[in-house]
Design an enzyme around this catalytic site. Structure first.
Site, PDB file in Angstrom:
ATOM      1  CB  SER A  33      -0.959  -0.054   1.199  1.00 40.95           C
ATOM      2  OG  SER A  33      -1.976   0.915   1.094  1.00 40.95           O
ATOM      3  CG  ASP A  70      -7.271  -2.772  -3.707  1.00 43.04           C
ATOM      4  OD1 ASP A  70      -7.915  -2.171  -2.837  1.00 43.04           O
ATOM      5  OD2 ASP A  70      -6.026  -2.858  -3.700  1.00 43.04           O
ATOM      6  CG  HIS A 100      -5.588  -2.135  -0.026  1.00 48.01           C
ATOM      7  ND1 HIS A 100      -5.202  -1.721  -1.294  1.00 48.01           N
ATOM      8  CD2 HIS A 100      -4.853  -1.391   0.856  1.00 48.01           C
ATOM      9  CE1 HIS A 100      -4.271  -0.799  -1.180  1.00 48.01           C
ATOM     10  NE2 HIS A 100      -4.030  -0.574   0.109  1.00 48.01           N
TER      11      HIS A 100
END
Length: 267
Positions: free
Chosen positions: A95, A217, A245
């Site tokens: 991320s 996502d 995610h």
């Protein structure tokens, strides 16, 4: 302060193997990698850590000014790398840590040789010609909710971020990770994450790069993966048969296999 204690550094796997440095995302800690570590540790020296303000890192090292910028988190990464004297590192960033990895690689190209971006996003807010997945109003509302009631926000948002409604235990785990983070520190990290724009930084990447995206996502839609691929010449985009995610939790075998294939091919 001693870096290994400050960042709760853990080293496992093959002592003489190529180095993988796993960097967690917002609201998480190194425990989020636990399902991929056994596979990776068979071949690699695996280094894990917690950013200051996360997990079991030393909270006394927190500095709001430093961690109000992604550069502060990149500095954590580089200080861990330098303290352990790591070289030819493959930095695996989840991320927001994918963009932290971009910054770290630009600052220390002699030590970071490859990047793996897991569900990356250089900008979460939509812009002209760019789809990040959120409007500016969406992000303002998200941050306002987080700042007014962090525990309530965590309980509501973690299952959405995780996806996989048929596996509620995954959302529960992410909720627990969020709730274990100090709310004041989480507020700063959240603003740093969701208001960042690292699109120009992608142009600095010159090392081989793997981009891992999920088929679905809500945080990093597939248009983002394509954007990152097009922005980094030495990159390859792989779409995992996964949703949510956090593929290192929802699809750990596929995530680990993609990393192994990439690092093996790059050597």
């Amino acid at each position: 302060m001693e870096i290994r204690r400050r960042n709760n550094v853990t080293v496992t796997g093959c002592v003489d193997g190529p180095v993988l440095l796993l960097a967690h995302g917002f609201g998480c800690d190194q425990n989020m990698w636990r399902l991929v570590v056994p596979t990776l540790a068979e071949r690699y020296r695996v280094v894990l850590f917690d950013y200051v303000g996360s997990g079991r890192a030393d909270p006394s090292a927190w500095d709001e000014r430093r961690y109000s910028s992604l550069d502060g988190y990149a500095q954590d990464v580089l200080e861990v790398v330098e303290d352990l004297d790591l070289r030819e590192v493959t930095l695996v960033g989840h991320s927001v840590s994918a963009m932290v990895g971009v910054l770290a690689a630009a600052k220390s190209p002699g030590r970071i040789a490859r990047l793996v971006m897991v569900a990356p996003s250089p900008r979460y807010i939509d812009d002209e010609g760019y789809r990040g997945g959120f409007s500016a109003a969406d992000i303002d509302e998200l941050l306002e909710s987080l700042e007014s009631n962090y525990l309530g926000w965590s309980a509501a948002m973690a299952p959405v971020i995780m996806g996989n409604d048929d596996r509620p235990e995954l959302g529960q785990e992410l909720t627990a990770a969020f709730c274990a983070t100090d709310p004041d520190m989480a507020r700063i990290f959240a603003r740093t994450t969701f208001l960042s724009d690292s699109r120009e930084d992608l142009k600095t990447v010159s090392v081989p790069t793997l981009i891992l995206e999920c088929r679905q996502d809500v945080i990093a839609p597939r248009e983002v993966g394509a954007y990152v691929r097009d922005a980094i010449p030495a990159s390859r985009l792989v779409t995992l048969e996964a949703t949510g995610h956090c593929p290192q939790l929802s699809a750990p075998q596929a995530t680990a296999a993609a990393i192994v294939d990439f690092v093996g091919a790059a050597r």
